[in-house]
Design a protein around this motif. Structure first.
Motif, PDB file in Angstrom:
ATOM      1  N   LYS A  74       0.821  -1.215   0.000  1.00 62.14           N
ATOM      2  CA  LYS A  74       0.000   0.000   0.000  1.00 62.14           C
ATOM      3  C   LYS A  74       0.856   1.266   0.000  1.00 62.14           C
ATOM      4  O   LYS A  74       0.390   2.327  -0.388  1.00 62.14           O
ATOM      5  N   ASP A  75       2.107   1.154   0.426  1.00 61.40           N
ATOM      6  CA  ASP A  75       3.021   2.300   0.435  1.00 61.40           C
ATOM      7  C   ASP A  75       3.756   2.481  -0.890  1.00 61.40           C
ATOM      8  O   ASP A  75       4.309   3.555  -1.137  1.00 61.40           O
ATOM      9  N   LEU A  76       3.773   1.456  -1.731  1.00 66.01           N
ATOM     10  CA  LEU A  76       4.468   1.531  -3.025  1.00 66.01           C
ATOM     11  C   LEU A  76       3.532   2.048  -4.115  1.00 66.01           C
ATOM     12  O   LEU A  76       2.416   1.539  -4.281  1.00 66.01           O
ATOM     13  N   HIS A  77       4.000   3.002  -4.879  1.00 66.08           N
ATOM     14  CA  HIS A  77       3.190   3.575  -5.958  1.00 66.08           C
ATOM     15  C   HIS A  77       2.721   2.502  -6.950  1.00 66.08           C
ATOM     16  O   HIS A  77       1.581   2.525  -7.419  1.00 66.08           O
ATOM     17  N   GLU A  78       3.609   1.544  -7.263  1.00 66.89           N
ATOM     18  CA  GLU A  78       3.300   0.522  -8.265  1.00 66.89           C
ATOM     19  C   GLU A  78       2.193  -0.440  -7.836  1.00 66.89           C
ATOM     20  O   GLU A  78       1.548  -1.056  -8.679  1.00 66.89           O
ATOM     21  N   THR A  79       1.996  -0.598  -6.533  1.00 62.91           N
ATOM     22  CA  THR A  79       1.035  -1.605  -6.050  1.00 62.91           C
ATOM     23  C   THR A  79      -0.059  -1.054  -5.137  1.00 62.91           C
ATOM     24  O   THR A  79      -0.952  -1.804  -4.755  1.00 62.91           O
ATOM     25  N   GLN A  80      -0.023   0.216  -4.819  1.00 62.46           N
ATOM     26  CA  GLN A  80      -0.983   0.752  -3.851  1.00 62.46           C
ATOM     27  C   GLN A  80      -2.439   0.646  -4.310  1.00 62.46           C
ATOM     28  O   GLN A  80      -3.353   0.581  -3.491  1.00 62.46           O
ATOM     29  N   HIS A  81      -2.680   0.596  -5.607  1.00 59.98           N
ATOM     30  CA  HIS A  81      -4.035   0.528  -6.147  1.00 59.98           C
ATOM     31  C   HIS A  81      -4.591  -0.904  -6.183  1.00 59.98           C
ATOM     32  O   HIS A  81      -5.786  -1.098  -6.416  1.00 59.98           O
ATOM     33  N   VAL A  82      -3.741  -1.905  -5.973  1.00 59.30           N
ATOM     34  CA  VAL A  82      -4.167  -3.301  -6.087  1.00 59.30           C
ATOM     35  C   VAL A  82      -4.858  -3.728  -4.785  1.00 59.30           C
ATOM     36  O   VAL A  82      -4.259  -3.653  -3.715  1.00 59.30           O
ATOM     37  N   PRO A  83      -6.115  -4.180  -4.872  1.00 57.29           N
ATOM     38  CA  PRO A  83      -6.799  -4.620  -3.656  1.00 57.29           C
ATOM     39  C   PRO A  83      -6.133  -5.868  -3.069  1.00 57.29           C
ATOM     40  O   PRO A  83      -5.641  -6.729  -3.799  1.00 57.29           O
ATOM     41  N   VAL A  84      -6.120  -5.924  -1.741  1.00 57.08           N
ATOM     42  CA  VAL A  84      -5.522  -7.036  -1.014  1.00 57.08           C
ATOM     43  C   VAL A  84      -6.572  -7.648  -0.099  1.00 57.08           C
ATOM     44  O   VAL A  84      -7.310  -6.940   0.584  1.00 57.08           O
ATOM     45  N   ILE A  85      -6.607  -8.983  -0.104  1.00 57.51           N
ATOM     46  CA  ILE A  85      -7.434  -9.737   0.842  1.00 57.51           C
ATOM     47  C   ILE A  85      -6.472 -10.468   1.768  1.00 57.51           C
ATOM     48  O   ILE A  85      -5.640 -11.243   1.311  1.00 57.51           O
ATOM     49  N   ILE A  86      -6.598 -10.211   3.073  1.00 55.97           N
ATOM     50  CA  ILE A  86      -5.798 -10.922   4.066  1.00 55.97           C
ATOM     51  C   ILE A  86      -6.506 -12.242   4.357  1.00 55.97           C
ATOM     52  O   ILE A  86      -7.723 -12.287   4.548  1.00 55.97           O
ATOM     53  N   PHE A  87      -5.736 -13.299   4.406  1.00 54.99           N
ATOM     54  CA  PHE A  87      -6.226 -14.668   4.554  1.00 54.99           C
ATOM     55  C   PHE A  87      -5.599 -15.218   5.830  1.00 54.99           C
ATOM     56  O   PHE A  87      -4.374 -15.327   5.905  1.00 54.99           O
ATOM     57  N   SER A  88      -6.408 -15.533   6.851  1.00 53.31           N
ATOM     58  CA  SER A  88      -5.787 -15.870   8.132  1.00 53.31           C
ATOM     59  C   SER A  88      -6.676 -16.677   9.066  1.00 53.31           C
ATOM     60  O   SER A  88      -7.898 -16.646   8.967  1.00 53.31           O
ATOM     61  N   THR A  89      -6.001 -17.352  10.000  1.00 52.50           N
ATOM     62  CA  THR A  89      -6.696 -18.041  11.100  1.00 52.50           C
ATOM     63  C   THR A  89      -6.797 -17.141  12.331  1.00 52.50           C
ATOM     64  O   THR A  89      -7.422 -17.515  13.306  1.00 52.50           O
ATOM     65  N   GLN A  90      -6.184 -15.966  12.287  1.00 55.30           N
ATOM     66  CA  GLN A  90      -6.203 -15.049  13.427  1.00 55.30           C
ATOM     67  C   GLN A  90      -7.633 -14.654  13.782  1.00 55.30           C
ATOM     68  O   GLN A  90      -8.436 -14.374  12.897  1.00 55.30           O
ATOM     69  N   HIS A  91      -7.929 -14.596  15.072  1.00 53.69           N
ATOM     70  CA  HIS A  91      -9.279 -14.237  15.502  1.00 53.69           C
ATOM     71  C   HIS A  91      -9.585 -12.753  15.272  1.00 53.69           C
ATOM     72  O   HIS A  91     -10.735 -12.365  15.130  1.00 53.69           O
ATOM     73  N   ASN A  92      -8.568 -11.910  15.215  1.00 51.58           N
ATOM     74  CA  ASN A  92      -8.767 -10.469  15.006  1.00 51.58           C
ATOM     75  C   ASN A  92      -8.434 -10.040  13.578  1.00 51.58           C
ATOM     76  O   ASN A  92      -7.921  -8.955  13.342  1.00 51.58           O
ATOM     77  N   ILE A  93      -8.791 -10.884  12.636  1.00 48.20           N
ATOM     78  CA  ILE A  93      -8.438 -10.641  11.236  1.00 48.20           C
ATOM     79  C   ILE A  93      -9.035  -9.334  10.692  1.00 48.20           C
ATOM     80  O   ILE A  93      -8.392  -8.645   9.910  1.00 48.20           O
ATOM     81  N   ALA A  94     -10.230  -8.975  11.118  1.00 48.82           N
ATOM     82  CA  ALA A  94     -10.831  -7.725  10.637  1.00 48.82           C
ATOM     83  C   ALA A  94      -9.990  -6.530  11.069  1.00 48.82           C
ATOM     84  O   ALA A  94      -9.749  -5.608  10.282  1.00 48.82           O
ATOM     85  N   GLU A  95      -9.523  -6.549  12.292  1.00 44.61           N
ATOM     86  CA  GLU A  95      -8.669  -5.484  12.819  1.00 44.61           C
ATOM     87  C   GLU A  95      -7.327  -5.441  12.074  1.00 44.61           C
ATOM     88  O   GLU A  95      -6.832  -4.371  11.726  1.00 44.61           O
ATOM     89  N   ILE A  96      -6.762  -6.611  11.824  1.00 48.80           N
ATOM     90  CA  ILE A  96      -5.491  -6.701  11.090  1.00 48.80           C
ATOM     91  C   ILE A  96      -5.659  -6.118   9.688  1.00 48.80           C
ATOM     92  O   ILE A  96      -4.832  -5.330   9.230  1.00 48.80           O
ATOM     93  N   ALA A  97      -6.730  -6.499   9.006  1.00 46.14           N
ATOM     94  CA  ALA A  97      -6.978  -6.016   7.642  1.00 46.14           C
ATOM     95  C   ALA A  97      -7.145  -4.492   7.616  1.00 46.14           C
ATOM     96  O   ALA A  97      -6.601  -3.817   6.741  1.00 46.14           O
ATOM     97  N   LEU A  98      -7.864  -3.966   8.573  1.00 49.23           N
ATOM     98  CA  LEU A  98      -8.078  -2.523   8.648  1.00 49.23           C
ATOM     99  C   LEU A  98      -6.756  -1.788   8.880  1.00 49.23           C
ATOM    100  O   LEU A  98      -6.452  -0.795   8.211  1.00 49.23           O
ATOM    101  N   LYS A  99      -5.964  -2.301   9.789  1.00 51.11           N
ATOM    102  CA  LYS A  99      -4.696  -1.665  10.157  1.00 51.11           C
ATOM    103  C   LYS A  99      -3.714  -1.598   8.972  1.00 51.11           C
ATOM    104  O   LYS A  99      -3.010  -0.611   8.805  1.00 51.11           O
TER     105      LYS A  99
END
Length: 125
Positions: A67-92
């Motif tokens: 998200k900090d790189l100009h070349e890739t900041q526009h590409v949507p990312v989906i975080i894939f995880s077993t973490q219970h706080n995944i929504a918080e991680i994705a937002l952060k």
């Protein structure tokens, strides 16, 4: 034209299953090692599915780098995880979406479509 999805997943079996599901849905699926981040833009993906734990590194740190790189900041990312706080991680880390593991196939497909739709709408606007 097929949308290209880059899958960065540590577990080979999960990676293959996700790839099969998305290929069946009509997407072009590619895989790559996540580091160095500068190399990821060579695929020109429309979406990146990113495991939260990759080779003893945290995926949300990679997401932040993307998200900090100009070349890739526009590409949507989906975080894939077993973490219970995944929504918080994705937002952060500014990911556009997340999918909890173990995952429901329909939930994965819906999240992919939602994130691709958000990106398409942003391109139009």
């Amino acid at each position: 034209m097929k949308k290209k999805i880059l899958v960065i997943e540590a577990d080979r079996e999960v990676r293959e299953i996700v790839g099969l599901i998305l290929t069946e849905e009509g997407y072009d699926v590619v895989y790559d090692a996540p580091w160095p981040v500068e190399n990821l833009h060579k695929h020109q993906p429309d979406l990146i599915i990113l495991d939260e734990w990759i080779n003893e590194k945290e995926g949300h740190l990679l997401c932040t780098e993307l998200k900090d790189l100009h070349e890739t900041q526009h590409v949507p990312v989906i975080i894939f995880s077993t973490q219970h706080n995944i929504a918080e991680i994705a937002l952060k880390c500014r990911a556009e979406g997340y999918v909890s593991k173990p995952f429901d196939v329909e939930a994965l497909i819906n999240e992919v479509q939602k994130c691709l739709d958000i990106n398409t709408t942003a391109d139009i606007g």
